[in-house]
Write a protein that holds these residues in place. Structure first.
Motif, mmCIF file in Angstrom:
data_model
loop_
_atom_site.group_PDB
_atom_site.id
_atom_site.type_symbol
_atom_site.label_atom_id
_atom_site.label_comp_id
_atom_site.label_asym_id
_atom_site.label_seq_id
_atom_site.Cartn_x
_atom_site.Cartn_y
_atom_site.Cartn_z
ATOM 1 N N LEU A 192 66.927 105.938 28.989
ATOM 2 C CA LEU A 192 67.052 106.298 30.403
ATOM 3 C C LEU A 192 67.077 107.808 30.542
ATOM 4 C CD1 LEU A 192 69.939 103.832 31.356
ATOM 5 C CD2 LEU A 192 67.475 103.455 31.636
ATOM 6 N N LYS A 193 66.718 108.276 31.709
ATOM 7 C CA LYS A 193 66.859 109.690 32.017
ATOM 8 C C LYS A 193 67.943 109.793 33.076
ATOM 9 C CE LYS A 193 63.271 112.442 31.691
ATOM 10 N NZ LYS A 193 62.041 113.199 31.970
ATOM 11 N N ASN A 194 68.975 110.617 32.793
ATOM 12 C CA ASN A 194 70.071 110.751 33.761
ATOM 13 C C ASN A 194 69.702 111.761 34.850
ATOM 14 O OD1 ASN A 194 70.542 113.315 32.683
ATOM 15 N ND2 ASN A 194 72.346 112.671 31.517
ATOM 16 N N LYS A 195 70.605 111.976 35.784
ATOM 17 C CA LYS A 195 70.322 112.865 36.922
ATOM 18 C C LYS A 195 70.091 114.309 36.501
ATOM 19 C CE LYS A 195 72.540 109.878 40.163
ATOM 20 N NZ LYS A 195 73.520 109.554 41.108
ATOM 21 N N ALA A 196 70.627 114.693 35.329
ATOM 22 C CA ALA A 196 70.418 116.047 34.810
ATOM 23 C C ALA A 196 69.086 116.164 34.068
ATOM 24 C CB ALA A 196 71.570 116.424 33.873
ATOM 25 N N GLY A 197 68.345 115.047 33.974
ATOM 26 C CA GLY A 197 67.050 115.067 33.301
ATOM 27 C C GLY A 197 67.131 114.861 31.799
ATOM 28 N N GLU A 198 68.316 114.501 31.310
ATOM 29 C CA GLU A 198 68.496 114.281 29.872
ATOM 30 C C GLU A 198 68.158 112.833 29.524
ATOM 31 O OE1 GLU A 198 72.391 117.124 29.264
ATOM 32 O OE2 GLU A 198 72.641 115.149 30.192
ATOM 33 N N VAL A 199 67.514 112.642 28.383
ATOM 34 C CA VAL A 199 67.227 111.296 27.889
ATOM 35 C C VAL A 199 68.501 110.785 27.211
ATOM 36 C CG1 VAL A 199 65.811 109.915 26.319
ATOM 37 C CG2 VAL A 199 64.775 111.803 27.600
ATOM 38 N N ILE A 200 68.951 109.603 27.645
ATOM 39 C CA ILE A 200 70.214 109.050 27.138
ATOM 40 C C ILE A 200 70.016 107.600 26.679
ATOM 41 C CG2 ILE A 200 71.667 110.561 28.547
ATOM 42 C CD1 ILE A 200 72.072 108.137 30.468
ATOM 43 N N TRP A 201 70.901 107.179 25.799
ATOM 44 C CA TRP A 201 70.917 105.810 25.298
ATOM 45 C C TRP A 201 72.269 105.165 25.624
ATOM 46 C CZ3 TRP A 201 68.091 109.627 23.151
ATOM 47 C CH2 TRP A 201 66.779 109.338 22.817
#
Length: 182
Positions: A110-119
């Motif tokens: 997923l991409k969070n609101k800050a634009g970081e790719v997260i798991w």
């Protein structure tokens, strides 16, 4: 002598039939095993991947596809991680034993609101009180994907695959799903 010939004749016919079936089966297998390894995602997997991204976006979830087709060499490198090299164990499949090797699997994040790719499987970026990760998995399953998060032994939350009813053993023998199969 004629009684013996009459008694043996049906067995002889059965034997010839079995030999013919064996030859035909082996000819079919040799044709199927001549198929090369895929160099891209299966067209239906590719189409469903795009549909998944779009449906998730309609629910304010940004999906990132982190992996698709993998070579056998790449799969072996991932298998070595946590066993022969540093890092966590991320797969139980050696090269040739993963649906990724046949263009039938993708991994997502997923991409969070800050634009970081997260798991983060608990992340609720769209604020609807549900895990975005599980919402994506649900969309994927509705599109025909199998989700690694449903596996009993080794939960692989980022993993989605379409087997088209084929086992890894069949894929290893060169059997491939039809390009237009739904």
């Amino acid at each position: 002598m004629k009684n013996i010939q009459r008694t043996l004749l049906p067995w002889f016919i059965i034997l010839i039939g079995l030999i013919l079936l064996f030859v035909i089966y082996n000819m079919k297998q040799s044709v199927e095993t001549d198929k090369e390894m895929p160099t891209d995602l299966h067209p239906i997997v590719r189409e469903k991947k795009e549909t998944l991204i779009n449906k998730a976006a309609a629910n304010n979830i940004q999906v990132v596809i982190t992996d698709g087709l993998r070579t056998v060499k790449e799969q072996n490198e991932l298998y070595a991680q946590g066993r022969e090299t540093s890092g966590s164990t991320i797969t139980n499949a050696k090269g040739g034993e993963s649906y990724h090797n046949y263009g039938l699997a993708i991994d997502y994040a997923l991409k969070n609101k800050a634009g970081e790719v997260i798991w983060d499987i608990n992340y609720d970026g769209n604020g609807n009180g549900k895990s975005d990760w599980f919402e994506v998995a649900s969309i994927a399953k509705d599109l025909g994907f199998e989700w690694g998060g449903d596996w009993k032994a080794f939960k692989d939350y980022p993993h989605l695959q379409m087997t088209f009813g084929l086992s890894i053993a069949e894929l290893q023998r060169g059997i491939r799903p039809d390009e237009k199969q739904k």
